[in-house]
Design a protein around this motif. Structure first.
Motif, PDB file in Angstrom:
ATOM      1  N   VAL A 165       0.871  -1.177   0.000  1.00  9.03           N
ATOM      2  CA  VAL A 165       0.000   0.000   0.000  1.00  9.03           C
ATOM      3  C   VAL A 165       0.903   1.222   0.000  1.00  9.03           C
ATOM      4  N   ILE A 166       0.766   2.061  -1.008  1.00 10.29           N
ATOM      5  CA  ILE A 166       1.537   3.307  -1.034  1.00 10.29           C
ATOM      6  C   ILE A 166       0.645   4.400  -0.457  1.00 10.29           C
ATOM      7  N   GLY A 167       1.069   4.988   0.663  1.00 12.59           N
ATOM      8  CA  GLY A 167       0.247   5.981   1.359  1.00 12.59           C
ATOM      9  C   GLY A 167      -0.178   5.438   2.711  1.00 12.59           C
ATOM     10  N   ARG A 168      -0.151   6.279   3.720  1.00 14.28           N
ATOM     11  CA  ARG A 168      -0.482   5.854   5.093  1.00 14.28           C
ATOM     12  C   ARG A 168      -1.457   6.821   5.748  1.00 14.28           C
ATOM     13  N   SER A 169      -2.240   7.560   4.934  1.00 15.71           N
ATOM     14  CA  SER A 169      -3.154   8.528   5.548  1.00 15.71           C
ATOM     15  C   SER A 169      -4.170   7.784   6.407  1.00 15.71           C
ATOM     16  N   LYS A 170      -4.649   8.475   7.449  1.00 20.47           N
ATOM     17  CA  LYS A 170      -5.500   7.808   8.445  1.00 20.47           C
ATOM     18  C   LYS A 170      -6.822   7.336   7.861  1.00 20.47           C
ATOM     19  N   HIS A 171      -7.345   8.046   6.844  1.00 16.60           N
ATOM     20  CA  HIS A 171      -8.657   7.678   6.322  1.00 16.60           C
ATOM     21  C   HIS A 171      -8.571   6.800   5.078  1.00 16.60           C
ATOM     22  N   VAL A 172      -7.385   6.691   4.486  1.00 16.76           N
ATOM     23  CA  VAL A 172      -7.288   5.965   3.221  1.00 16.76           C
ATOM     24  C   VAL A 172      -6.227   4.847   3.293  1.00 16.76           C
ATOM     25  N   GLY A 173      -4.949   5.224   3.216  1.00 15.91           N
ATOM     26  CA  GLY A 173      -3.892   4.204   3.132  1.00 15.91           C
ATOM     27  C   GLY A 173      -3.877   3.254   4.318  1.00 15.91           C
ATOM     28  N   LEU A 174      -3.913   3.822   5.515  1.00 15.62           N
ATOM     29  CA  LEU A 174      -3.809   2.985   6.719  1.00 15.62           C
ATOM     30  C   LEU A 174      -4.954   1.974   6.841  1.00 15.62           C
ATOM     31  N   ILE A 198       3.679  -1.126   3.968  1.00 17.03           N
ATOM     32  CA  ILE A 198       3.160   0.235   3.805  1.00 17.03           C
ATOM     33  C   ILE A 198       4.322   1.138   3.403  1.00 17.03           C
ATOM     34  N   ALA A 199       4.165   1.816   2.272  1.00 17.19           N
ATOM     35  CA  ALA A 199       5.190   2.780   1.842  1.00 17.19           C
ATOM     36  C   ALA A 199       4.609   4.184   1.981  1.00 17.19           C
ATOM     37  N   HIS A 200       5.464   5.150   2.157  1.00 14.74           N
ATOM     38  CA  HIS A 200       4.987   6.535   2.282  1.00 14.74           C
ATOM     39  C   HIS A 200       6.050   7.496   1.777  1.00 14.74           C
ATOM     40  N   ARG A 201       5.862   8.773   2.028  1.00 10.74           N
ATOM     41  CA  ARG A 201       6.728   9.762   1.367  1.00 10.74           C
ATOM     42  C   ARG A 201       8.188   9.644   1.786  1.00 10.74           C
ATOM     43  N   HIS A 202       8.487   8.961   2.893  1.00  9.58           N
ATOM     44  CA  HIS A 202       9.880   8.796   3.301  1.00  9.58           C
ATOM     45  C   HIS A 202      10.482   7.478   2.844  1.00  9.58           C
ATOM     46  N   LEU A 207      13.770   1.608  -2.750  1.00 11.54           N
ATOM     47  CA  LEU A 207      13.070   0.630  -1.905  1.00 11.54           C
ATOM     48  C   LEU A 207      11.613   0.496  -2.354  1.00 11.54           C
ATOM     49  N   LEU A 208      10.986   1.635  -2.702  1.00 10.25           N
ATOM     50  CA  LEU A 208       9.601   1.602  -3.182  1.00 10.25           C
ATOM     51  C   LEU A 208       9.506   0.704  -4.416  1.00 10.25           C
ATOM     52  N   SER A 209      10.458   0.881  -5.355  1.00 13.82           N
ATOM     53  CA  SER A 209      10.444   0.058  -6.572  1.00 13.82           C
ATOM     54  C   SER A 209      10.603  -1.410  -6.227  1.00 13.82           C
ATOM     55  N   SER A 220      -2.209   1.965  -4.698  1.00 13.90           N
ATOM     56  CA  SER A 220      -1.543   3.263  -4.586  1.00 13.90           C
ATOM     57  C   SER A 220      -2.524   4.335  -4.150  1.00 13.90           C
ATOM     58  N   ALA A 221      -2.210   4.971  -3.015  1.00 10.63           N
ATOM     59  CA  ALA A 221      -3.061   6.032  -2.461  1.00 10.63           C
ATOM     60  C   ALA A 221      -2.187   7.197  -2.039  1.00 10.63           C
ATOM     61  N   ALA A 222      -1.342   7.651  -2.957  1.00 12.77           N
ATOM     62  CA  ALA A 222      -0.384   8.717  -2.621  1.00 12.77           C
ATOM     63  C   ALA A 222      -0.837  10.080  -3.135  1.00 12.77           C
ATOM     64  N   GLY A 223      -1.643  10.101  -4.187  1.00 16.14           N
ATOM     65  CA  GLY A 223      -2.011  11.380  -4.800  1.00 16.14           C
ATOM     66  C   GLY A 223      -0.850  11.989  -5.566  1.00 16.14           C
ATOM     67  N   VAL A 224      -0.024  11.113  -6.180  1.00  9.48           N
ATOM     68  CA  VAL A 224       1.105  11.577  -6.995  1.00  9.48           C
ATOM     69  C   VAL A 224       0.964  10.986  -8.400  1.00  9.48           C
ATOM     70  N   PRO A 225       0.475  11.794  -9.369  1.00  7.59           N
ATOM     71  CA  PRO A 225       0.273  11.247 -10.719  1.00  7.59           C
ATOM     72  C   PRO A 225       1.578  10.693 -11.292  1.00  7.59           C
ATOM     73  N   GLY A 226       1.487   9.513 -11.899  1.00  7.72           N
ATOM     74  CA  GLY A 226       2.650   8.907 -12.546  1.00  7.72           C
ATOM     75  C   GLY A 226       3.607   8.217 -11.593  1.00  7.72           C
ATOM     76  N   LEU A 227       3.254   8.114 -10.323  1.00  9.15           N
ATOM     77  CA  LEU A 227       4.164   7.498  -9.340  1.00  9.15           C
ATOM     78  C   LEU A 227       4.445   6.030  -9.668  1.00  9.15           C
ATOM     79  N   VAL A 228       3.395   5.289 -10.060  1.00 10.94           N
ATOM     80  CA  VAL A 228       3.561   3.855 -10.309  1.00 10.94           C
ATOM     81  C   VAL A 228       3.779   3.606 -11.797  1.00 10.94           C
TER      82      VAL A 228
HETATM   83  P1  ADP Z   1      -5.162  10.457   0.883  1.00 10.71           P
HETATM   84  O1  ADP Z   1      -6.154  11.075   1.805  1.00 10.71           O
HETATM   85  O2  ADP Z   1      -5.702  10.218  -0.488  1.00 10.71           O
HETATM   86  O3  ADP Z   1      -4.541   9.217   1.437  1.00 10.71           O
HETATM   87  P2  ADP Z   1      -2.974  12.224   1.650  1.00 10.71           P
HETATM   88  O4  ADP Z   1      -2.425  13.392   0.900  1.00 10.71           O
HETATM   89  O5  ADP Z   1      -3.579  12.435   2.999  1.00 10.71           O
HETATM   90  O6  ADP Z   1      -3.973  11.519   0.647  1.00 10.71           O
HETATM   91  O7  ADP Z   1      -1.831  11.155   1.857  1.00 10.71           O
HETATM   92  C1  ADP Z   1      -0.915  10.854   0.870  1.00 10.71           C
HETATM   93  C2  ADP Z   1      -0.047   9.711   1.354  1.00 10.71           C
HETATM   94  O8  ADP Z   1       0.836   9.361   0.297  1.00 10.71           O
HETATM   95  C3  ADP Z   1       0.834  10.057   2.550  1.00 10.71           C
HETATM   96  O9  ADP Z   1       0.770   8.996   3.474  1.00 10.71           O
HETATM   97  C4  ADP Z   1       2.244  10.183   1.964  1.00 10.71           C
HETATM   98  O10 ADP Z   1       3.246   9.772   2.873  1.00 10.71           O
HETATM   99  C5  ADP Z   1       2.175   9.279   0.748  1.00 10.71           C
HETATM  100  N1  ADP Z   1       3.061   9.745  -0.338  1.00 10.71           N
HETATM  101  C6  ADP Z   1       3.092  10.967  -0.897  1.00 10.71           C
HETATM  102  N2  ADP Z   1       4.045  11.031  -1.853  1.00 10.71           N
HETATM  103  C7  ADP Z   1       4.628   9.816  -1.909  1.00 10.71           C
HETATM  104  C8  ADP Z   1       5.678   9.240  -2.690  1.00 10.71           C
HETATM  105  N3  ADP Z   1       6.310   9.942  -3.615  1.00 10.71           N
HETATM  106  N4  ADP Z   1       6.011   7.951  -2.466  1.00 10.71           N
HETATM  107  C9  ADP Z   1       5.360   7.235  -1.545  1.00 10.71           C
HETATM  108  N5  ADP Z   1       4.354   7.718  -0.783  1.00 10.71           N
HETATM  109  C10 ADP Z   1       3.997   8.981  -0.950  1.00 10.71           C
END
Ligand code: ADP
Length: 318
Positions: A165-174, A198-202, A207-209, A220-228
């Motif tokens: 799961v890419i993204g760890r937001s409380k309402h979506v990724g987590l 769980i992968a996230h912005r750090h 490692l993500l790849s 993928s729930a990151a909100g980054v177009p073209g990430l995957v």
């Molecule tokens: P949503 O509510 O759709 O989950 P948020 O903006 O609250 O959106 O959360 C975005 C999540 O995506 C965060 O957990 C963040 O760490 C993760 N994220 C953002 N950019 C990247 C990235 N380049 N690689 C991996 N994870 C990312």
């Protein structure tokens, strides 16, 4: 094998038709029509349009839907008072706080005011706790949508497989990760027993790849177009795109919605794939309708609801 693109709009229609049938049967048994009250910050156009879509879906399935439009004059205490009134109202089954609220509102504080028996969007701390403890209340609708889509894929045993799961937001990724990794649970939600990363912005991109390359299920729930990109995707994987980002078309200047996944390229490698728009988004609305009916049934059959005189009101009086 060719990739199957999962059409979220068709899944949405199927879910709505099923919920409509259940609502009809519920009302025919002599029960009151289920009722959803949505609170929305009137300034935010996307928030308003989401609420409109939900209201339309509710109308279709026969759920009554009220909208409370908040203004910038509402502080957290005002909103909490509104929610407490709705918690106690016998004619309200589900309460939805449509995010984002105004910048001065503390979203979690507001969401936490919703009683867990009416928290049809599953965003309060007690709903999150219930989800982690495998209790059958309400999970966030996006996580339910991902769960529903995976559950509808026949002939794949997910147990023990690797999910990323890419993204760890409380309402979506987590909460998505919660449903993917967990074991058998009560009620209508069954965990998938997947080995879940769980992968996230750090997470470093190398490692993500590497993680993604070994993922049988990639969400993928990151909100980054073209990430995957397709070189990150394992051949035959199930790829669910939850990201949705508003971008401006450089040619026409019109606004469009982009997912996180490079759809055209990933389609050549994945076995199942969802699109943006028209993928997870509509299914999320279907899950909300299911949750409102579930809440209505819960209120009719259990005593675990906000009582007309709750602790807060008791202490206000003393
Ligand atoms: P949503 O509510 O759709 O989950 P948020 O903006 O609250 O959106 O959360 C975005 C999540 O995506 C965060 O957990 C963040 O760490 C993760 N994220 C953002 N950019 C990247 C990235 N380049 N690689 C991996 N994870 C990312």
């Amino acid at each position: 094998k060719k990739c199957t693109v999962i059409d979220g709009k068709i899944v949405f229609e199927n879910v709505l038709n099923a919920v409509k049938k259940d609502v009809d049967a519920w009302v025919e048994q002599g029960n009151r029509r289920p009722c959803l009250t949505a609170l929305t910050a009137g300034y935010d156009p996307s928030s308003m349009s989401y609420v409109k879509i939900k209201k339309k879906a509710a109308k279709f399935v026969g759920i009554h839907c009220d909208i409370v439009e908040l203004t910038s004059g509402h502080n957290d205490d005002d909103i909490i008072r509104i929610i407490q009134r709705l918690n106690k109202s016998e004619s309200v089954d589900g309460i939805l706080v449509q995010l984002p609220l105004y910048p001065h509102n503390k979203e979690l504080v507001v969401c936490d005011a919703v009683h867990h028996s009416k928290d049809v969007d599953g965003t309060s701390s007690s709903s999150m706790g219930n989800l982690c403890n495998n209790k059958d209340f309400f999970a966030p609708c996006t996580s339910l949508a991902v769960h529903y889509i995976l559950d509808s894929i026949r002939g794949v045993d997910f147990c023990g497989k690797h999910a990323v799961v890419i993204g760890r937001s409380k309402h979506v990724g987590l909460p998505i990760a919660m449903l993917l990794h967990s074991s058998e649970r009560k009620g209508d939600i069954r965990g998938f027993n997947m080995t879940t990363s769980i992968a996230h912005r750090h997470t470093p991109s190398k490692l993500l790849s590497e993680l993604c390359e070994s993922a049988d299920v990639l969400v993928s729930a990151a909100g980054v177009p073209g990430l995957v990109k397709s070189d990150m995707v394992k051949a035959g994987a199930v790829v669910i795109d939850v990201g949705i980002t508003k971008v401006e078309d450089p040619k026409t200047g019109k606004c469009l919605f982009k997912g996180d996944v490079d759809f055209a390229e990933v389609k050549k490698k994945a076995m199942y794939l969802t699109s943006v728009p028209g993928g997870v988004g509509p299914v999320t609305v279907g899950m909300l309708m299911k949750n409102v009916l579930k809440a209505a049934k819960l209120h009719a059959t259990t005593r675990d609801v906000a009582t007309p005189l709750d602790d807060q009101e008791q202490s206000d009086k003393s």
